[in-house]
Scaffold this active site. Sequence first.
Site, PDB file in Angstrom:
ATOM      1  CG  ASN A 144      -0.267  -0.336   2.501  1.00  0.00           C
ATOM      2  OD1 ASN A 144       0.429  -1.346   2.601  1.00  0.00           O
ATOM      3  ND2 ASN A 144      -0.429   0.489   3.512  1.00  0.00           N
ATOM      4  CD  GLN A 148      -4.098  -0.237  -1.213  1.00  0.00           C
ATOM      5  OE1 GLN A 148      -4.375   0.213  -2.322  1.00  0.00           O
ATOM      6  NE2 GLN A 148      -4.405   0.398  -0.094  1.00  0.00           N
ATOM      7  CB  SER A 206     -11.167  -3.254   1.877  1.00  0.00           C
ATOM      8  OG  SER A 206     -11.777  -2.140   2.466  1.00  0.00           O
ATOM      9  CB  THR A 250     -27.812  -7.793  11.940  1.00  0.00           C
ATOM     10  OG1 THR A 250     -28.490  -8.531  12.965  1.00  0.00           O
ATOM     11  CG2 THR A 250     -28.776  -7.480  10.811  1.00  0.00           C
ATOM     12  CB  CYS A 257      -3.210   2.547   8.745  1.00  0.00           C
ATOM     13  SG  CYS A 257      -4.414   2.193   7.502  1.00  0.00           S
TER      14      CYS A 257
HETATM   15  N1  PLP Z   1      -4.587  -4.175   3.810  1.00  0.00           N
HETATM   16  C1  PLP Z   1      -4.041  -3.213   3.048  1.00  0.00           C
HETATM   17  C2  PLP Z   1      -2.917  -3.585   2.118  1.00  0.00           C
HETATM   18  C3  PLP Z   1      -4.514  -1.899   3.104  1.00  0.00           C
HETATM   19  O1  PLP Z   1      -3.955  -0.952   2.337  1.00  0.00           O
HETATM   20  C4  PLP Z   1      -5.573  -1.602   3.993  1.00  0.00           C
HETATM   21  C5  PLP Z   1      -6.066  -0.215   4.138  1.00  0.00           C
HETATM   22  O2  PLP Z   1      -5.391   0.751   3.837  1.00  0.00           O
HETATM   23  C6  PLP Z   1      -6.129  -2.645   4.756  1.00  0.00           C
HETATM   24  C7  PLP Z   1      -5.604  -3.908   4.631  1.00  0.00           C
HETATM   25  C8  PLP Z   1      -7.257  -2.389   5.706  1.00  0.00           C
HETATM   26  O3  PLP Z   1      -8.479  -2.188   5.035  1.00  0.00           O
HETATM   27  P1  PLP Z   1      -9.689  -1.433   5.771  1.00  0.00           P
HETATM   28  O4  PLP Z   1      -9.379   0.039   5.719  1.00  0.00           O
HETATM   29  O5  PLP Z   1     -10.895  -1.789   4.987  1.00  0.00           O
HETATM   30  O6  PLP Z   1      -9.722  -1.949   7.149  1.00  0.00           O
END
Ligand code: PLP
Length: 391
Positions: free
Chosen positions: A156, A186, A206, A248, A334
Amino acid sequence: MLLMTEIYLDNSATTPLCGGAVEAMTQAMRCYGNPSSLHSLGHEAQKMIDAARNSIGSALGVRMMKPEELIFTSCGTEANNLALFGTAYAKSRRTANKIITTDSEHPSVGKALEALEADGFEVVRIGTRGGVLNWDQLEKSLDDKVLLVTMMMVNNETGAVYDLARVFKMVKERCPSAVTHCDAVQGFLKLRFSPAAIGADLLSISSHKIHGPKGVGALYVSREILKQKKLTPRLLGGGQEFGFRSGTENVIGIAGFGAAVRETGRDLDGKLQKMAALREYALLKLSALDVTLNVPLGVCAPHVLNFTLPRIKSETMLHYLSGEGIYVSGGSACSSHSHAPSATLLAFGLSPSDAENSIRVSLSEYNTEEEIDRFVETLKNGLNVLVRTRR
Ligand code: PLP
């Protein structure tokens, strides 16, 4: 809401909703039935979930998918956690306790593995210097103690693509009972793949990375894993999602996810070619500035690029660009909660100070060359202004 003059280049953090998702969610909002209810309102809600599941299954290239092969979750993070803890604590697990991963995973895998390590599992982190897997280290780690191999498809922060088809083939040959998991958050609708083609038993995706709503993700679970009972739930309760994820269902989010997959998946090759060409265009423009491009040595995804500024913290530049209506990120959204340099960029080979001075640009099919021109021009001005004020 973006104003006309704003430029959004942070699509790995999240993407704007597409029209189809908004429409599907608006419709789903009016259908308030609980999908578990046996009356017609319940059936209506369940039908929306079924339609989304089918769309996602076919976008993933899963042939004749059984409903239980796709478990809806609240996000990619939850899908990753279900895959890792669900495999580690499955009843079918015998003595194997070794987990193989990379040193540049998203925290939803990295932190989950730290917790498993604290609980007695052995975790081996394969190096990814230059965005390429250390194949020697991987080969040496594969033995009959391996329980799980979990790796991301696309990094990412750097856009590096890890060759998971080759990894999982090696795993299946040398440790046939090991489970393979791919974090494809990603990679989904950015690369062409199917879980079967890369040999993934479990695969996370996601919605909000592909123009769907936030708060919904999914875990693909292969028939073999279901048959051998190699996955155990983390959320217990009413037994929704075939017992793998009680609670749910988020019908509105799931309907939006399905619609986003249908809309984003339309003319996908054309969109991917456009993104890849735009990435090349941006790299070319950036190479004329006083920045260092952090381009992976191997294959790259079409939507992510990363570069290092000359002695300017990325945070300072992000604020400058944001003031001009241009949105990018430093490392990952993150990791922006922490002030430590990005572990992924350190693993890539950057020094701690270069990692702190790095910017990620991430594209979608909606971006244009004009936007890249304005971004590069503004960045150039920012470099002049910020270097001058630092003197
Ligand atoms: N895995 C990767 C490679 C990501 O880039 C991300 C989010 O940036 C996630 C997992 C987590 O996804 P979510 O934001 O839906 O929790």
